[in-house]
Scaffold this active site. Structure first.
Site, mmCIF file in Angstrom:
data_model
loop_
_atom_site.group_PDB
_atom_site.id
_atom_site.type_symbol
_atom_site.label_atom_id
_atom_site.label_comp_id
_atom_site.label_asym_id
_atom_site.label_seq_id
_atom_site.Cartn_x
_atom_site.Cartn_y
_atom_site.Cartn_z
ATOM 1 N N ASP A 14 1.145 -1.302 -0.011
ATOM 2 C CA ASP A 14 0.155 -0.303 -0.644
ATOM 3 C C ASP A 14 0.884 1.654 -0.013
ATOM 4 O O ASP A 14 0.528 2.200 -0.928
ATOM 5 C CB ASP A 14 -1.227 0.399 1.340
ATOM 6 N N ARG A 95 3.149 5.532 17.652
ATOM 7 C CA ARG A 95 3.114 6.847 16.725
ATOM 8 C C ARG A 95 3.065 8.031 17.049
ATOM 9 O O ARG A 95 3.332 8.318 16.293
ATOM 10 C CB ARG A 95 1.012 6.732 16.109
ATOM 11 N N ASP A 124 -5.876 4.892 14.224
ATOM 12 C CA ASP A 124 -4.172 5.551 13.362
ATOM 13 C C ASP A 124 -4.204 6.808 13.044
ATOM 14 O O ASP A 124 -3.893 7.757 13.173
ATOM 15 C CB ASP A 124 -3.836 4.326 12.913
ATOM 16 N N SER A 175 -4.843 -7.353 8.690
ATOM 17 C CA SER A 175 -4.078 -6.373 8.967
ATOM 18 C C SER A 175 -2.547 -6.435 10.205
ATOM 19 O O SER A 175 -2.996 -6.774 11.028
ATOM 20 C CB SER A 175 -4.868 -5.520 8.538
#
Length: 402
Positions: A14, A95, A124, A175
């Site tokens: 991606d 993150r 996210d 995922s």
């Protein structure tokens, strides 16, 4: 001058496709930024070269493993951070360090926009964009999947049409997001919450059903931070890595939860966090030995609020910073050793030792040598129960008057 966009780059399909996709949609040059937070897999140099081969004008890579372990995982450990009493913030805590490097790269390369690969229904996107606008308020944010209609089918077709150096034929049914603090797995057949996880879901942990011989480990803490394992000095990163291996071999740290996402939906998540869960179990018990009762009770409230803030993408918020100050103060005496038995999916505390303990054997014992003055108990009970006694008397008088 051509605009520049910094892209959070993982090296996968991606984000590799996103390089050209963004360039074509916006006319901007794309700078790929890969941050190593202990996710394993390909080398940073391999990932950097792939980004260039896919059309990035620059590729910036950062080895942030020690930084992540010390400055992000350790605060989570000191807070005993478990969202919904189960999830040790595997993705959420990574993150902010990725955001920090994205903003630094944007400043370094003169970019006006930062891009990430998140969808429009996950947590996210919030964590990235709130962090980016806090550290780089002049920067804009875009998400190719959410904003530029980059679906997986389109990504595969795009990569094949342009012969991009990325495997497109195998589609992992899950995922997956992973780092040294743990591993998160979702989607596929797991979206039916009646389905049990299959063996192929797991990677960091062995099955706990047929474990090897029990593994005994002694973790030494100094002010809430692990500094040695079995007497050998370790950095925070080494502590997590070693316990990932040892606790993972015993199947410790498997979590299956239906989780309340920030965006308002419930999502089924599978986590593996053997090192994190073993460390949190040991740290919580050492706190039981060393933190005063009222301080400990209030710290649970603070720790829960801290956890919610970090889950919700508020790592850089003023409230989280203030809570850090309180939590750090509580760790002043959280030093000593905890002995854990790792076996069959469990991390069980079997011993505690601390020079700063509040546990007093002579006060606690029921044998000879007891220094607790039991004659004080009667008066204490009378005073402690007085307000309830007075209220009960009022209730009885009111009932008799009706």
């Amino acid at each position: 001058m051509t605009d520049r966009i910094v892209l959070a780059y993982s090296g996968g399909l991606d984000t590799s496709v996103a390089i050209g996709w963004i360039a074509e949609a916006t006319g901007a040059e794309v700078i790929a930024v890969a941050v190593d937070v202990g996710q394993g897999g390909e080398s940073l140099e391999t990932i950097r070269q792939r980004a260039l081969d896919c059309g990035a004008v620059e590729a910036y890579v950062a080895d942030a493993r020690d930084e992540f372990a010390t400055e992000y995982c350790m605060p989570a450990l000191k807070a005993n951070a478990l969202y919904m009493d189960a999830y040790p913030l595997v993705s959420a805590v990574s993150r902010p360090v990725i955001v920090k490097h994205l903003v630094a790269a944007a400043n370094k390369f003169g970019a006006t926009t930062v891009s990430h690969g998140c969808t429009g229904k996950g947590n996210d996107q919030v964590r990235f964009e709130v962090g980016i606008q806090t550290l780089g308020p002049e920067l804009k944010c875009i998400a190719p999947v959410r904003d530029l209609a980059l679906t997986r089918d389109k990504a595969i077709a795009y990569a094949e049409a342009r012969n991009l150096p990325i495997v497109t034929t195998k589609k992992n049914p899950f995922s997956i997001d992973q780092n040294v603090w743990g591993r998160a797995v979702e989607t596929g057949f797991l979206e039916d919450i009646w389905n049990a996880p299959t063996k192929d879901v797991y990677d960091y942990t062995a099955s706990p059903e047929f474990p090897p011989v029990a593994d005994e480990v002694v973790i030494t803490f100094k002010e809430g931070i692990p500094v040695a394992i079995d007497g050998h000095a370790v950095t925070p990163l080494q502590a997590i890595e070693q316990l990932n291996h040892r606790a993972g071999a015993q199947g410790v740290g498997r979590i299956d939860i239906v989780e309340d996402r920030l965006v308002g939906i419930k999502s089924r998540e599978i986590y593996e966090a053997p090192g994190a869960m073993a460390l949190i179990a040991a740290h919580k018990e050492l706190e039981n030995v060393t933190i005063e009762r009222e301080q400990a009770r209030f710290k649970k409230t603070v720790g829960q609020r801290w956890t919610e803030l970090v889950y919700d993408g508020q790592w850089f918020s003023p409230l989280k910073r203030s809570l850090d100050t309180f939590i750090d103060d509580t760790q002043q005496y959280v030093s000593g050793e905890i002995r854990l038995e790792l076996h069959g999916g469990r991390a069980t505390v079997t011993g505690r030792r601390s020079d700063t303990a509040l546990y007093d054997f002579n006060l606690a014992t029921y044998d000879s040598g007891d220094t607790f003055d039991q004659s004080m108990a009667r008066g204490f009970i009378e005073i402690f129960g007085l307000s309830s006694k007075v209220a009960s008397g009022r209730d009885q008088r009111a009932a008799e008057g009706n």
